[in-house]
Design a protein around this motif. Structure first.
Motif, mmCIF file in Angstrom:
data_model
loop_
_atom_site.group_PDB
_atom_site.id
_atom_site.type_symbol
_atom_site.label_atom_id
_atom_site.label_comp_id
_atom_site.label_asym_id
_atom_site.label_seq_id
_atom_site.Cartn_x
_atom_site.Cartn_y
_atom_site.Cartn_z
ATOM 1 N N GLU A 117 0.506 -1.047 -0.142
ATOM 2 C CA GLU A 117 -0.200 0.009 -0.058
ATOM 3 C C GLU A 117 0.830 0.766 -0.580
ATOM 4 O O GLU A 117 0.217 2.336 -0.145
ATOM 5 C CB GLU A 117 -0.698 0.255 1.305
ATOM 6 C CG GLU A 117 -2.218 -1.083 0.787
ATOM 7 C CD GLU A 117 -2.842 -1.301 2.004
ATOM 8 O OE1 GLU A 117 -2.705 0.021 3.290
ATOM 9 O OE2 GLU A 117 -3.454 -2.392 2.498
ATOM 10 N N GLY A 118 1.997 1.236 0.232
ATOM 11 C CA GLY A 118 3.441 1.931 0.189
ATOM 12 C C GLY A 118 2.823 3.287 1.689
ATOM 13 O O GLY A 118 1.787 3.043 2.243
ATOM 14 N N CYS A 119 3.859 3.591 1.804
ATOM 15 C CA CYS A 119 3.422 4.462 3.279
ATOM 16 C C CYS A 119 4.767 5.189 3.842
ATOM 17 O O CYS A 119 5.764 5.028 3.432
ATOM 18 C CB CYS A 119 4.110 3.460 4.367
ATOM 19 S SG CYS A 119 3.940 3.108 5.971
ATOM 20 N N ASP A 120 4.217 6.625 3.649
ATOM 21 C CA ASP A 120 4.635 7.905 3.990
ATOM 22 C C ASP A 120 5.454 7.932 5.627
ATOM 23 O O ASP A 120 6.558 8.277 6.194
ATOM 24 C CB ASP A 120 4.179 8.857 4.124
ATOM 25 C CG ASP A 120 3.374 9.521 2.366
ATOM 26 O OD1 ASP A 120 4.982 8.993 1.969
ATOM 27 O OD2 ASP A 120 2.500 9.540 2.344
ATOM 28 N N VAL A 121 4.551 7.468 6.214
ATOM 29 C CA VAL A 121 5.124 7.754 7.966
ATOM 30 C C VAL A 121 4.315 6.265 8.816
ATOM 31 O O VAL A 121 3.104 5.778 8.510
ATOM 32 C CB VAL A 121 4.470 8.720 8.650
ATOM 33 C CG1 VAL A 121 4.595 8.446 10.216
ATOM 34 C CG2 VAL A 121 4.946 9.544 8.138
ATOM 35 N N LEU A 122 5.860 5.339 9.249
ATOM 36 C CA LEU A 122 5.263 4.629 10.717
ATOM 37 C C LEU A 122 5.032 4.654 11.457
ATOM 38 O O LEU A 122 5.963 5.301 12.602
ATOM 39 C CB LEU A 122 5.874 3.262 10.304
ATOM 40 C CG LEU A 122 5.793 1.839 11.355
ATOM 41 C CD1 LEU A 122 5.255 1.762 10.773
ATOM 42 C CD2 LEU A 122 7.468 1.316 10.882
ATOM 43 N N LEU A 123 3.901 4.393 12.372
ATOM 44 C CA LEU A 123 3.707 5.126 13.647
ATOM 45 C C LEU A 123 3.683 3.691 14.617
ATOM 46 O O LEU A 123 3.080 2.904 14.346
ATOM 47 C CB LEU A 123 2.832 5.634 14.458
ATOM 48 C CG LEU A 123 2.824 7.329 14.549
ATOM 49 C CD1 LEU A 123 2.905 7.967 13.090
ATOM 50 C CD2 LEU A 123 1.808 7.825 15.356
ATOM 51 N N THR A 124 4.438 2.806 15.596
ATOM 52 C CA THR A 124 4.707 1.796 16.073
ATOM 53 C C THR A 124 5.284 1.942 17.375
ATOM 54 O O THR A 124 6.218 3.181 18.327
ATOM 55 C CB THR A 124 5.942 0.748 15.437
ATOM 56 O OG1 THR A 124 4.992 -0.820 16.213
ATOM 57 C CG2 THR A 124 6.813 1.188 15.636
ATOM 58 N N GLY A 125 5.197 1.288 18.538
ATOM 59 C CA GLY A 125 5.646 1.590 19.984
ATOM 60 C C GLY A 125 7.007 0.311 19.774
ATOM 61 O O GLY A 125 7.448 0.281 18.817
ATOM 62 N N ILE A 126 7.501 0.313 21.244
ATOM 63 C CA ILE A 126 8.941 -0.531 20.648
ATOM 64 C C ILE A 126 8.077 -1.843 21.171
ATOM 65 O O ILE A 126 8.613 -3.072 20.880
ATOM 66 C CB ILE A 126 10.023 -0.422 21.290
ATOM 67 C CG1 ILE A 126 10.775 1.168 21.070
ATOM 68 C CG2 ILE A 126 11.419 0.002 21.699
ATOM 69 C CD1 ILE A 126 11.382 2.220 21.557
#
Length: 126
Positions: free
Chosen positions: A45-54
């Motif tokens: 899908e494509g992605c500019d920004v990834l937000l995730t926890g550790i």
């Protein structure tokens, strides 16, 4: 802007998505509760920004692995970790990934907005 939010916890994931929608109006926000699927979503899908926890509960450092896999797919992906203070022990690994930001939970929407305003790789807006 395409944003992928990754977190096993449904409530934290919902909170991230809601906050992103508020601070980045018009962003295409995709949720992902299975970290093992995140890199494939970036690829498909494509992605500019990834937000995730550790640490997302299942495995220690799981978010770091998600970030590394996402970078393999898209070396110019912006990564913002949304995590808890106790995870400062991972700061060397986070810095080695050259991430865009690091937001400590609990956070104010303004903190996340600041990270989006200062992405490492600027995102073209249509």
């Amino acid at each position: 802007m395409r944003v992928l939010c990754v977190n096993r916890d449904r409530f934290q994931l919902d909170d991230m998505m809601e906050t992103v929608s508020k601070v980045v109006p018009g962003a295409d926000v995709t949720p992902c509760r299975d970290p093992s699927e995140a890199a494939e979503l970036v690829r498909k899908e494509g992605c500019d920004v990834l937000l995730t926890g550790i640490d997302m509960g299942a495995e220690q450092n799981e978010g770091l692995r998600v970030a590394r896999r996402a970078q393999e797919v898209n070396p110019r992906i912006n990564i913002i970790f949304v995590t808890v203070c106790s995870e400062w022990e991972y700061i060397r690994e986070v810095l080695a990934l050259r991430v865009s930001g690091y937001v400590v939970r609990p956070y104010r929407p303004a903190a996340l907005a600041e990270e989006f305003a200062n992405l490492r790789y600027p995102v073209a807006t249509a």
